[in-house]
Enzyme design. Structure first.
Site, short mmCIF file in Angstrom:
data_model
loop_
_atom_site.label_atom_id
_atom_site.label_comp_id
_atom_site.label_asym_id
_atom_site.label_seq_id
_atom_site.Cartn_x
_atom_site.Cartn_y
_atom_site.Cartn_z
N GLN A 195 -2.26 0.42 4.48
CA GLN A 195 -2.30 -0.82 5.26
C GLN A 195 -3.86 -1.20 5.17
OE1 GLN A 195 0.03 -2.83 5.89
NE2 GLN A 195 1.71 -2.03 6.42
N TYR A 253 10.58 5.29 1.29
CA TYR A 253 9.44 4.50 0.83
C TYR A 253 8.04 4.91 1.45
CZ TYR A 253 13.56 1.68 -0.28
OH TYR A 253 14.61 1.17 -0.47
N GLU A 302 9.34 8.65 -1.97
CA GLU A 302 8.49 7.82 -2.52
C GLU A 302 8.61 7.82 -4.10
OE1 GLU A 302 5.97 5.01 -3.54
OE2 GLU A 302 6.50 5.48 -1.51
N ASP A 340 10.16 1.71 5.15
CA ASP A 340 9.23 0.83 5.09
C ASP A 340 9.23 0.12 3.70
OD1 ASP A 340 7.11 -0.70 5.31
OD2 ASP A 340 5.75 1.00 5.55
N CYS A 378 7.64 -6.25 5.80
CA CYS A 378 6.40 -7.32 5.72
C CYS A 378 6.77 -8.33 5.21
CB CYS A 378 5.42 -6.50 4.66
SG CYS A 378 6.41 -6.32 2.83
#
Length: 437
Positions: free
Chosen positions: A273, A302, A323, A366, A393
């Site tokens: 981020q 994720y 991931e 996420d 997001c």
């Protein structure tokens, strides 16, 4: 035509209505502005226009510290007060839950919590990217404009980490000097800086092949004293470039950040981020919502390089972290070693294909902007988990997925908290807490 901007879209534009009531997306407008606008696209259901003259400025309009607001792609809302930005982002979430999620006004009022934000509205970004400019036989670097094909010449960015005000100018000057003596084949340049660890990394993205390593590292080292200079080599079609390798040209070969009492080390290709202080709010919300217990099992889908994995592992008995991106998987393993945590199973692969078979008590998801695949929602529903934290997001895919959860009948959302990770833009993160019915 004369228009009054009545709202901000989930995008750079303001929204107005023409005399016939048709929606007009107005470039350069701020909520509350009265403008003279020129229509540039007249569609059947909406039009697009650009501001020609500001007739009555909005009370929410302000003078931005960046002269490229509206031209550069980094701060499209920079002319709007922070209070108006926060209100618009919260309203965008509410509107999307209504239109796409089909939640009732009463459900939305109960669901959406006040927007959260960190102190800095400028100088907060720990990362910026520069694009090459080839003009009149000269090489330089700049920032992408609102038009993706346009690159804007800049020597500073008010959004970038305020402890390093001269970093952009130094990088552009050094690489322009080198690039005008030979072709470096630079595709992009990333600069990461941390006010907490004082780490400054310059990442040069180039094709594979010969490269003047010693000369580049010497010039960048002399001009900026970075903690790390790396070259990220890529290959394949330009629309889908793949990382072929990362080589350290100078220093540590990675970037270090301190977040939520953890030290995270990140390779240049890995996602992190861009607003560290606001990312800590995401972690706080996820942990407060889930209340992990020391005898519980958590699944982190994720998971990236471990932003949520590390705090989960501190609180839970065991964490399965999934991931798909190779560099992030390697960074996560390294970050777990740094943290001396051995209760995490790192799983490399797609979240659906590699969905853990553990009896999870908690899940954190996420996902990228595309949101969750329907199969992922079914797999989450198949677990005995008591709660899910969904970090999003994109409000549109979030609203779609929340409707799918509700229709599926296993989990229901009880809170949705917007978090302003990207001041001066329309982007906003949201943390949703879902509990088992």
């Amino acid at each position: 035509m004369q228009l009054t901007i009545t709202a901000m879209t989930y995008g750079p534009d303001g929204l107005a209505r023409d005399p016939q009531g048709k929606a007009v997306f107005v470039s350069g407008g701020v909520i509350g502005d009265v403008v003279e606008a020129r229509v540039v696209e007249d569609g059947a259901s909406f039009s697009r226009a650009v501001v020609e003259e500001l007739l009555e400025p909005s009370p929410s309009r302000r003078q931005a510290p960046c002269p490229f607001v509206g031209v550069c792609g980094g701060c499209p809302w920079g002319s709007m007060s922070r209070e108006a930005q926060l209100a618009a982002k919260e309203e965008n979430l509410r509107s999307t839950l209504d239109r796409i999620g089909r939640f009732t006004p009463e459900e939305i009022d109960n669901l959406v919590k006040p927007i959260r934000f960190a102190k800095d509205e400028w100088g907060y970004r720990n990362k910026v990217e520069l694009a090459p400019i080839h003009q009149n036989g000269k090489f330089s670097l700049g920032m992408h404009g609102r038009d993706p094909q346009q690159v804007i010449r800049v020597d500073k960015c008010p959004l970038f980490e305020k402890k390093y005000p001269k970093a952009l100018k130094g990088v552009i000057g050094a690489l322009s000097y080198l690039g005008n003596s030979r072709d470096l084949e630079i595709e992009r340049v990333g600069i990461r800086a941390s006010r907490r660890t004082r780490a400054l990394e310059i990442a040069l993205w180039t094709p594979t092949g010969a490269f003047p390593r010693a000369q580049v590292s010497r010039v960048l080292g002399d001009s900026l004293k970075p903690s790390s200079v790396v070259r990220v080599m890529s290959k394949g079609d330009r629309r889908a470039r793949k990382v072929a390798g990362v080589e350290a040209l100078l220093g540590e070969g990675s970037w270090t950040e301190s977040i939520a009492q953890e030290q995270m080390r990140l390779s240049a290709p890995s996602f992190f981020q861009v607003n560290t202080a606001a990312a800590e709010i995401l972690i706080e919300l996820v942990m407060d919502d889930l209340q992990p217990q020391e005898d519980e099992v958590a699944v982190d889908l994720y998971c990236g390089a471990g932003t949520f994995t590390l705090p989960l592992a501190r609180r839970c008995e065991y964490v399965a972290a999934v991931e798909s991106y190779g560099p992030a998987v390697r960074d996560l393993r390294r970050n777990l070693e740094i943290a001396r945590l051995d209760n995490v199973d790192v799983i490399g692969g797609d979240a659906v294909r590699e969905f853990p078979d553990e009896e999870a008590d908690l899940l954190v998801v996420d996902p990228p902007r595309a949101g969750l695949a329907p199969e992922a929602i079914d797999l989450i529903a198949s677990t005995p988990a008591r709660a899910v934290a969904y970090v999003s997001c994109d409000p549109a895919t979030l609203a779609r997925d929340l409707r799918r959860f509700c229709d599926q009948g296993t989990f229901t959302p009880v809170s949705a908290t917007p978090v302003d990770l990207f001041p001066q833009t329309f982007h906003c993160e949201t943390v949703v807490h879902l509990v088992r019915r």
